[in-house]
Design a protein around this motif. Structure first.
Motif, mmCIF file in Angstrom:
data_model
loop_
_atom_site.group_PDB
_atom_site.id
_atom_site.type_symbol
_atom_site.label_atom_id
_atom_site.label_comp_id
_atom_site.label_asym_id
_atom_site.label_seq_id
_atom_site.Cartn_x
_atom_site.Cartn_y
_atom_site.Cartn_z
ATOM 1 N N ARG A 3 84.295 15.638 57.872
ATOM 2 C CA ARG A 3 84.374 15.489 59.319
ATOM 3 C C ARG A 3 83.400 14.401 59.789
ATOM 4 N N ARG A 4 83.691 13.815 60.908
ATOM 5 C CA ARG A 4 82.825 12.779 61.464
ATOM 6 C C ARG A 4 81.691 13.394 62.266
ATOM 7 N N GLY A 5 80.630 12.634 62.436
ATOM 8 C CA GLY A 5 79.544 13.044 63.307
ATOM 9 C C GLY A 5 78.328 13.562 62.561
ATOM 10 N N PRO A 6 77.222 13.737 63.278
ATOM 11 C CA PRO A 6 76.004 14.276 62.661
ATOM 12 C C PRO A 6 76.186 15.735 62.275
ATOM 13 N N ILE A 7 75.325 16.182 61.397
ATOM 14 C CA ILE A 7 75.340 17.571 60.939
ATOM 15 C C ILE A 7 74.041 18.223 61.385
ATOM 16 N N VAL A 8 74.124 19.453 61.866
ATOM 17 C CA VAL A 8 72.938 20.189 62.291
ATOM 18 C C VAL A 8 72.644 21.269 61.256
ATOM 19 N N VAL A 9 71.422 21.269 60.727
ATOM 20 C CA VAL A 9 70.994 22.252 59.724
ATOM 21 C C VAL A 9 69.889 23.101 60.337
ATOM 22 N N LEU A 10 70.064 24.424 60.294
ATOM 23 C CA LEU A 10 69.099 25.350 60.892
ATOM 24 C C LEU A 10 68.393 26.135 59.795
ATOM 25 N N ASP A 11 67.084 26.007 59.763
ATOM 26 C CA ASP A 11 66.263 26.642 58.737
ATOM 27 C C ASP A 11 65.674 27.942 59.285
ATOM 28 N N GLN A 12 66.355 29.056 59.044
ATOM 29 C CA GLN A 12 65.914 30.391 59.449
ATOM 30 C C GLN A 12 65.799 30.537 60.972
ATOM 31 N N ALA B 214 79.344 19.747 62.156
ATOM 32 C CA ALA B 214 79.212 21.155 61.802
ATOM 33 C C ALA B 214 77.776 21.595 62.024
ATOM 34 N N VAL B 215 77.589 22.915 61.982
ATOM 35 C CA VAL B 215 76.262 23.516 61.967
ATOM 36 C C VAL B 215 76.134 24.308 60.669
ATOM 37 N N ILE B 216 75.010 24.139 59.995
ATOM 38 C CA ILE B 216 74.745 24.856 58.746
ATOM 39 C C ILE B 216 73.536 25.763 58.960
ATOM 40 N N THR B 217 73.679 27.030 58.629
ATOM 41 C CA THR B 217 72.567 27.972 58.692
ATOM 42 C C THR B 217 72.337 28.560 57.303
ATOM 43 N N GLN B 218 71.245 29.293 57.173
ATOM 44 C CA GLN B 218 70.969 29.956 55.908
ATOM 45 C C GLN B 218 71.766 31.249 55.824
ATOM 46 N N ASP B 219 72.209 31.598 54.628
ATOM 47 C CA ASP B 219 72.986 32.820 54.442
ATOM 48 C C ASP B 219 72.164 34.053 54.799
ATOM 49 N N ARG B 220 70.890 34.047 54.438
ATOM 50 C CA ARG B 220 69.989 35.123 54.829
ATOM 51 C C ARG B 220 69.067 34.606 55.928
ATOM 52 N N THR C 212 85.839 25.890 67.306
ATOM 53 C CA THR C 212 86.193 24.490 67.069
ATOM 54 C C THR C 212 85.215 23.754 66.157
ATOM 55 N N LEU C 213 83.999 24.275 66.022
ATOM 56 C CA LEU C 213 82.971 23.617 65.217
ATOM 57 C C LEU C 213 82.675 24.471 63.985
ATOM 58 N N PRO C 214 82.817 23.925 62.782
ATOM 59 C CA PRO C 214 82.559 24.716 61.580
ATOM 60 C C PRO C 214 81.115 25.228 61.525
ATOM 61 N N LEU C 215 80.973 26.475 61.114
ATOM 62 C CA LEU C 215 79.658 27.079 60.892
ATOM 63 C C LEU C 215 79.595 27.491 59.431
ATOM 64 N N LEU C 216 78.745 26.810 58.677
ATOM 65 C CA LEU C 216 78.620 27.043 57.242
ATOM 66 C C LEU C 216 77.311 27.766 56.971
ATOM 67 N N ARG C 217 77.375 28.825 56.172
ATOM 68 C CA ARG C 217 76.177 29.577 55.795
ATOM 69 C C ARG C 217 75.825 29.214 54.353
ATOM 70 N N ALA C 218 74.675 28.578 54.171
ATOM 71 C CA ALA C 218 74.250 28.107 52.859
ATOM 72 C C ALA C 218 73.252 29.081 52.232
ATOM 73 N N VAL C 219 73.330 29.250 50.933
ATOM 74 C CA VAL C 219 72.409 30.151 50.236
ATOM 75 C C VAL C 219 70.996 29.587 50.251
ATOM 76 N N ASN C 220 70.854 28.286 50.042
ATOM 77 C CA ASN C 220 69.538 27.660 49.937
ATOM 78 C C ASN C 220 69.539 26.380 50.772
ATOM 79 N N ILE C 221 68.701 26.346 51.807
ATOM 80 C CA ILE C 221 68.684 25.204 52.721
ATOM 81 C C ILE C 221 68.174 23.946 52.026
#
Length: 282
Positions: A134-143, A164-170, A189-198
């Motif tokens: 996808r186009r555009g910046p990505i937002v990563v949220l650390d806890q 998209a926005v990426i958060t931690q799984d825990r 409309t905006l993907p929210l991905l939960r990552a195991v390890n940021i």
């Protein structure tokens, strides 16, 4: 996807935290007000594997999302009319007519449901590759733990064209009605991905030629035009603690927001909005 390899060669990756604020500019911590909002508590009970969404915008957006599996739709007469103006009927599910008292009992009297509640399955998670496509910046949220903050960040991210926005799984909120309501439709409309390890996710983003910027007061002022030829990921830390050390050190660089008034810090969702606006200025 944005910035090319040539630009990476022109500017080597610095270690996080090496930048100093410019003379005459006051750097406040770009986020956290130290206050855990009301939305951090558990939402209304729902059958296992489902979630109650509520509020006009959240419910209307879910009804318009073909990827959302619907289970039950409860609306007051007024809410049905209001949502019908946003998403014309017929809908994929026939609503049950209820009064506000029934929704208060079902969801909780302190829930601002606006007469609309939708029981649905949580959305399927996208892959990291789907996010990168996808186009555009990505937002990563650390806890970032408050669902209202995550929802508000999603709303801003959608408004400024983020991928998209990426958060931690825990240590991050699950999909809840509070998150969806704060997102005001952006959850659909905006993907929210939960990552195991940021930290590992940041490394994967860097390998995909994404320049990762940690937002923290210790960095130089964020300047959107400097990243006009790059794909950027904006990394924000938890309310109160900010970026964790490993997260900070894994970023390509650390940048902060210039705060000139008496307020020394911004809530994480407000800081995300300002930073996304600055990146859009490029």
């Amino acid at each position: 996807m944005g910035g090319g390899t040539e630009n990476r060669d022109q500017k080597p990756r610095p270690q996080g935290g090496n930048f100093q604020p410019r003379d005459g500019q006051r750097q406040g911590r770009p986020h956290h007000d130290g206050h855990r909002q009301e939305g951090a508590r558990h939402g209304p009970d729902a059958p296992k594997g489902t979630v109650w969404l509520y509020g006009h915008h959240a419910v209307a957006a879910a009804l318009a999302n073909p990827a959302r599996r619907l289970r039950r739709l409860l609306l007051t007469e007024e809410a049905e009319e209001a949502i019908g103006k946003q998403v014309p009927q017929p809908w994929a599910m026939t609503p049950e007519r209820v009064d506000r008292g029934r929704l208060d009992h079902l969801l909780g009297r302190d829930i601002v449901h606006q007469g609309a509640a939708l029981l649905a399955d949580p959305l399927a998670q996208p892959s990291l590759q789907a996010v990168l496509d996808r186009r555009g910046p990505i937002v990563v949220l650390d806890q970032v733990t408050d669902p209202r903050n995550v929802g508000a960040i999603m709303r801003s991210a959608a408004a400024f064209g983020a991928a998209a926005v990426i958060t931690q799984d825990r240590n991050a909120p699950e999909e809840t009605g509070a998150l969806a309501k704060a997102a005001s439709g952006a959850l659909e409309t905006l993907p929210l991905l939960r990552a195991v390890n940021i930290a590992r996710t940041i490394i994967a983003l860097k390998a995909a030629n994404v320049w990762c910027i940690g937002l923290d007061a210790g960095g130089r002022p964020l300047s959107g035009p400097e990243f006009a030829d790059r794909r950027v990921a904006l990394v924000l830390g938890a309310e109160g603690e900010g970026l964790r050390r490993l997260t900070r050190e894994t970023c390509d660089e650390v940048a902060g927001l210039t705060i000139k008034g008496a307020v020394e810090s911004l809530n994480v969702s407000a800081a995300a909005s300002v930073a996304l606006y600055e990146l859009a200025r490029r």
